[in-house]
Design an enzyme around this catalytic site. Sequence first.
Site, PDB file in Angstrom:
ATOM      1  N   ASN A 141       0.868  -1.181   0.000  1.00 39.45           N
ATOM      2  CA  ASN A 141       0.000   0.000   0.000  1.00 39.45           C
ATOM      3  C   ASN A 141       0.902   1.227   0.000  1.00 39.45           C
ATOM      4  OD1 ASN A 141      -1.799   2.045   0.476  1.00 39.45           O
ATOM      5  ND2 ASN A 141      -2.393   1.369   2.530  1.00 39.45           N
ATOM      6  N   HIS A 160      -9.590   1.110   5.023  1.00 41.58           N
ATOM      7  CA  HIS A 160      -8.296   1.295   5.690  1.00 41.58           C
ATOM      8  C   HIS A 160      -8.478   2.270   6.851  1.00 41.58           C
ATOM      9  CE1 HIS A 160      -4.153   2.445   6.459  1.00 41.58           C
ATOM     10  NE2 HIS A 160      -3.803   1.331   5.835  1.00 41.58           N
ATOM     11  N   GLU A 202      -5.126  -4.851  10.830  1.00 44.80           N
ATOM     12  CA  GLU A 202      -4.089  -3.841  11.022  1.00 44.80           C
ATOM     13  C   GLU A 202      -4.386  -3.060  12.302  1.00 44.80           C
ATOM     14  OE1 GLU A 202      -2.066  -2.497   7.137  1.00 44.80           O
ATOM     15  OE2 GLU A 202      -3.993  -1.491   7.179  1.00 44.80           O
TER      16      GLU A 202
END
Length: 249
Positions: free
Chosen positions: A8, A94, A166
Amino acid sequence: MKPIVIGNWKMHLTASEARAFLRDFMAHPAVFERAEVTLCPTGPVIPIVADTLRGTAVRWGGQNAHWETQGAFTGETSMAMLADLGCTLVLCGHSERRRFAHETDADISRKVEQTVAHGMTPVLCVGETYEQRRQQQQDIVVIEQVRKGVDLLAAFPSLSLYVAYEPVWAIGTGQTIESADAMAMARLIRSTLREELPTGADSVPILYGGSVTPLNVASFVDGDSITGVLVGGSSLDPVAFHQLIAQLV
Ligand code: 13P
């Protein structure tokens, strides 16, 4: 199953920087046959990356797109635009988009659905903040993000989905979670998927992200609970990123 590595790039690498990156990164391509590697540049750079990578084993994807097919949404990119450029996956939800673009779980579930509707794989990103972990809320937070994120997927006959765990406090900080804790969270994500999805939950790859480097990557990928990584900072340097992939194959 091949290990999955997604780079990313976030808001880094201009078109000319991306060309220089790819020259070095693709110099030793043998390693790419033994892993599933995807680069996620910014929208304007995707066509440059796509032109270079077409015909190689390395894929490319989007960092985000809108859930509407088209329309008056200034500054946005549609899923159809990413699909048309040959993107194979799209990051959805995200933590930086949850935080800076105020994306909600409801927004994210529509993005997940539309990614699948456009023939690409959504990478549903989930993870708790430092404060949530301090209050031992991480399991509740992640279960809820997974449940809501896949909410609209039951309608699809065949499932195409990755989930990336994450922890927000581990992103870009150099701080990493204990690998045993990451794997425990991956198992929790798996059991949540089993409850939420009619079929296919066992074949959804679960990735880890957050300060992954060539030195620590092998400790996060056991090939069982965690089958790959989502990499930010370490994906910006072609040599380091190549080394990182080589650790897994
Ligand atoms: P870092 O690898 O820079 O911590 O970023 C992780 C990330 O957010 C990938 O999506």
